[in-house]
Design a protein around this motif. Structure first.
Motif, short mmCIF file in Angstrom:
data_model
loop_
_atom_site.label_atom_id
_atom_site.label_comp_id
_atom_site.label_asym_id
_atom_site.label_seq_id
_atom_site.Cartn_x
_atom_site.Cartn_y
_atom_site.Cartn_z
N ALA A 130 5.87 8.79 -5.10
CA ALA A 130 6.92 9.78 -5.34
C ALA A 130 6.55 10.75 -6.46
O ALA A 130 7.02 11.88 -6.49
CB ALA A 130 8.24 9.08 -5.66
N HIS A 131 5.69 10.30 -7.37
CA HIS A 131 5.22 11.15 -8.47
C HIS A 131 3.86 11.78 -8.15
O HIS A 131 3.16 12.25 -9.05
CB HIS A 131 5.12 10.33 -9.76
CG HIS A 131 6.46 10.02 -10.37
ND1 HIS A 131 7.24 8.97 -9.94
CD2 HIS A 131 7.16 10.64 -11.36
CE1 HIS A 131 8.36 8.94 -10.66
NE2 HIS A 131 8.34 9.95 -11.51
N ARG A 132 3.49 11.78 -6.88
CA ARG A 132 2.26 12.40 -6.39
C ARG A 132 1.00 11.79 -6.99
O ARG A 132 -0.01 12.48 -7.18
CB ARG A 132 2.28 13.92 -6.62
CG ARG A 132 3.38 14.63 -5.84
CD ARG A 132 3.21 16.14 -5.89
NE ARG A 132 4.29 16.81 -5.19
CZ ARG A 132 4.40 18.12 -5.07
NH1 ARG A 132 3.47 18.91 -5.61
NH2 ARG A 132 5.40 18.67 -4.42
N VAL A 133 1.07 10.53 -7.32
CA VAL A 133 -0.13 9.80 -7.68
C VAL A 133 -0.89 9.48 -6.41
O VAL A 133 -0.30 9.04 -5.42
CB VAL A 133 0.21 8.50 -8.43
CG1 VAL A 133 -1.04 7.70 -8.74
CG2 VAL A 133 0.99 8.81 -9.70
N THR A 134 -2.19 9.71 -6.39
CA THR A 134 -3.00 9.37 -5.23
C THR A 134 -3.42 7.92 -5.31
O THR A 134 -4.06 7.51 -6.28
CB THR A 134 -4.26 10.26 -5.15
OG1 THR A 134 -3.87 11.64 -5.12
CG2 THR A 134 -5.06 9.94 -3.89
N VAL A 135 -3.02 7.14 -4.33
CA VAL A 135 -3.36 5.71 -4.28
C VAL A 135 -4.40 5.51 -3.19
O VAL A 135 -4.19 5.90 -2.03
CB VAL A 135 -2.13 4.84 -4.00
CG1 VAL A 135 -2.52 3.36 -4.01
CG2 VAL A 135 -1.04 5.11 -5.04
N VAL A 136 -5.54 4.93 -3.54
CA VAL A 136 -6.63 4.70 -2.60
C VAL A 136 -6.79 3.20 -2.39
O VAL A 136 -6.91 2.44 -3.36
CB VAL A 136 -7.96 5.31 -3.12
CG1 VAL A 136 -9.09 5.07 -2.13
CG2 VAL A 136 -7.78 6.80 -3.39
N GLY A 137 -6.79 2.77 -1.13
CA GLY A 137 -6.92 1.36 -0.80
C GLY A 137 -8.09 1.12 0.12
O GLY A 137 -8.44 1.96 0.96
N ALA A 138 -8.71 -0.06 0.00
CA ALA A 138 -9.86 -0.42 0.84
C ALA A 138 -9.39 -1.15 2.08
O ALA A 138 -8.52 -2.03 2.02
CB ALA A 138 -10.82 -1.32 0.05
N LEU A 139 -9.94 -0.78 3.23
CA LEU A 139 -9.61 -1.43 4.49
C LEU A 139 -10.08 -2.88 4.49
O LEU A 139 -11.20 -3.18 4.07
CB LEU A 139 -10.27 -0.69 5.65
CG LEU A 139 -10.01 -1.28 7.04
CD1 LEU A 139 -8.68 -0.81 7.59
CD2 LEU A 139 -11.13 -0.91 8.01
N ASP A 140 -9.22 -3.77 4.96
CA ASP A 140 -9.59 -5.16 5.17
C ASP A 140 -9.86 -5.35 6.66
O ASP A 140 -8.93 -5.38 7.46
CB ASP A 140 -8.47 -6.09 4.70
CG ASP A 140 -8.83 -7.56 4.85
OD1 ASP A 140 -9.95 -7.86 5.33
OD2 ASP A 140 -7.99 -8.41 4.49
N GLU A 141 -11.12 -5.45 7.03
CA GLU A 141 -11.47 -5.55 8.46
C GLU A 141 -10.98 -6.84 9.08
O GLU A 141 -10.90 -6.94 10.31
CB GLU A 141 -12.98 -5.42 8.63
CG GLU A 141 -13.53 -4.04 8.32
CD GLU A 141 -15.01 -3.92 8.68
OE1 GLU A 141 -15.33 -4.05 9.87
OE2 GLU A 141 -15.81 -3.73 7.76
N THR A 142 -10.68 -7.85 8.30
CA THR A 142 -10.22 -9.11 8.86
C THR A 142 -8.73 -9.09 9.19
O THR A 142 -8.23 -9.99 9.85
CB THR A 142 -10.48 -10.27 7.88
OG1 THR A 142 -9.68 -10.10 6.70
CG2 THR A 142 -11.95 -10.32 7.48
N ALA A 143 -8.01 -8.07 8.72
CA ALA A 143 -6.57 -7.95 9.00
C ALA A 143 -6.37 -7.02 10.18
O ALA A 143 -6.95 -5.93 10.23
CB ALA A 143 -5.84 -7.43 7.77
N ALA A 144 -5.52 -7.41 11.10
CA ALA A 144 -5.31 -6.62 12.32
C ALA A 144 -4.80 -5.22 12.02
O ALA A 144 -5.14 -4.25 12.71
CB ALA A 144 -4.32 -7.35 13.24
N ASP A 145 -3.98 -5.08 10.97
CA ASP A 145 -3.41 -3.77 10.64
C ASP A 145 -4.17 -3.05 9.54
O ASP A 145 -3.74 -2.01 9.05
CB ASP A 145 -1.94 -3.92 10.25
CG ASP A 145 -1.75 -4.72 8.96
OD1 ASP A 145 -2.74 -5.32 8.49
OD2 ASP A 145 -0.62 -4.75 8.44
N GLY A 146 -5.30 -3.60 9.11
CA GLY A 146 -6.07 -2.99 8.03
C GLY A 146 -5.78 -3.55 6.66
O GLY A 146 -6.48 -3.26 5.71
N GLY A 147 -4.72 -4.39 6.56
CA GLY A 147 -4.42 -5.05 5.29
C GLY A 147 -3.56 -4.21 4.37
O GLY A 147 -3.39 -3.00 4.54
#
Length: 420
Positions: free
Chosen positions: A283-300
């Motif tokens: 909401a404060h326009r902070v950019t959040v970057v997350g790493a994909l988890d290939e073992t999770a069906a939805d990416g984690g």
């Protein structure tokens, strides 16, 4: 190339010897799984989230009153009160309670939730970092794929604050010295310490450029918040574990320090407390970057959470829409002991993208989240089922975000034309 690989191996070995010193024991994973987070309504609004906020609040009458309530709840439900932390970003105070065994957690959570004094309760969740160790593949740096030296001629991430929520960073590493503005330990009461995964991610983010040592980070002039929210279970391995409580404390700190970018090279189950903190950040326009988890069906989680920039390597298979792809194999970076090694995995692809975001945000400070995602996105690769996004074109991203060409100008011009 073989000589460089052997040199890196020696550095890693020396780092392992240095790690043999006596250190406080890592948190017990089984014990963490039997813990519950209990949220109570926050302290009065005159307690401001400043440097000394936690210390002031934890010695205040309001904190003592809340602690008495928490102790009453713990006794009523057969729990042990472990610790607590203020979460002013949510208007809450979070108390950690220990259940006698893991199978008692969910029934107790339901009982606590029914208590009118409790704002919410949830089981403690565990997360893990997403590196795959330190295999020495052929060197494939983003510096070459992204024309990094040309990008650094126009942007180095100056003025941007990146919060790295990870294991500890070796702050005295020759390529990381003075790159962190603050380092905090949210895992335990011990001293801040250097660990493998956090040091590796930090090097990719902000290693010094043009100093005649090692590598150049993607955003060498960005300022780093080195927030230890994860811990190595074994000194000889780079794998690390985090809990929803340690991550929540670090996220709260990052929000207080007005970080523009939050790097989360980790994954785990969905967690309501963390989702609420991420909502405040987004909401404060902070950019959040997350790493994909290939073992999770939805990416984690948090990669699959709406608004988070999800990052994977070139060949990762995932149905996740809007997935960004960056180099994830044979990446040279900093390791504890003052050395360098090669790493691979989506953890490090995410760090590259966090660094690139810092470059884009320096060039376009007012860029909106949707415009930032559009600048980083590439057209799906044709002929694949399901369609798979192509690798990030950093030159085109700069052109889309800032309207100027920094490198590979023919491709960048075509990209700007398509964007229009």
């Amino acid at each position: 190339m073989r000589w460089l690989a052997l040199l890196a191996l020696c550095c890693v070995a020396l780092a392992g010897c240095a790690a043999g010193a006596v250190r406080p024991a890592a948190p017990d994973t089984a014990q963490e799984r039997a813990r519950i987070l209990v949220m109570l309504r926050a302290a009065p609004p005159h307690f401001l989230p400043l440097d000394s906020y936690a210390g002031q609040y934890q010695s205040s009458p309001d904190h003592e009153a809340h602690r008495r309530v928490a102790m009453q709840l713990a006794r009523k439900h057969g729990l042990v009160l472990v610790t607590d932390w203020p979460m002013p970003a949510l208007g809450l105070d979070c108390f950690v309670m220990q259940a006698p065994r893991q199978d008692a957690v969910m029934p107790t959570v339901l009982a606590l939730t029914a208590d009118k004094r409790v704002e919410s309760a949830e089981p403690m969740q565990l997360f893990h970092v997403l590196g795959k160790g330190d295999p020495l593949y052929s060197l494939q740096p983003a510096a070459r794929a992204w024309h990094l030296s040309e990008l650094h001629a126009v942007s180095t991430g100056k003025g941007q604050v990146i919060a790295e929520l990870d294991s500890g960073v070796e702050l005295a590493h020759p390529d990381l010295a003075r790159q962190a503005t603050q380092a905090r330990n949210f895992v335990d009461d011990g001293d801040y310490r250097a660990e493998a995964h956090g040091t590796e991610v930090a090097g990719i983010l902000v290693a010094q450029a043009d100093n005649g040592i090692g590598i150049a980070g993607i955003a060498p002039d960005a300022r780093l918040l080195a927030l230890r929210a994860c811990w190595q279970e074994r000194p000889e391995a780079s794998a690390a574990v985090c809990s929803s409580f340690t991550l929540a404390k670090a996220l709260q700190f990052a929000l207080e320090r007005r970080a523009q970018i939050i790097n989360l090279s980790l994954a785990g189950p969905r967690d309501r407390l963390l989702e609420r903190l991420l909502d405040v950040a987004l909401a404060h326009r902070v950019t959040v970057v997350g790493a994909l988890d290939e073992t999770a069906a939805d990416g984690g989680f948090p990669a699959a959470y709406p608004g988070v920039l999800a990052v994977a390597g070139e060949h990762a298979a995932s149905p996740l829409k809007g997935l960004l792809r960056a180099p994830d194999e044979g990446i040279p970076t900093t390791v504890p002991g003052g050395g360098f090694g090669f790493v691979d995995g989506s953890s490090f692809a995410a760090a590259e993208v966090s660094g690139l975001v810092a470059l884009l945000r320096q060039l376009s400070p007012a860029i909106r989240p949707e415009a930032l995602l559009d600048a980083l996105s590439a057209a799906p690769t044709p002929g694949l089922d399901p369609p798979r996004s192509a690798m990030i074109d950093a030159c085109a991203a700069v052109a889309r975000a800032s309207g100027r060409c920094a490198c590979d100008c023919r491709a960048a011009s075509a990209s700007m034309s398509v964007a229009r």
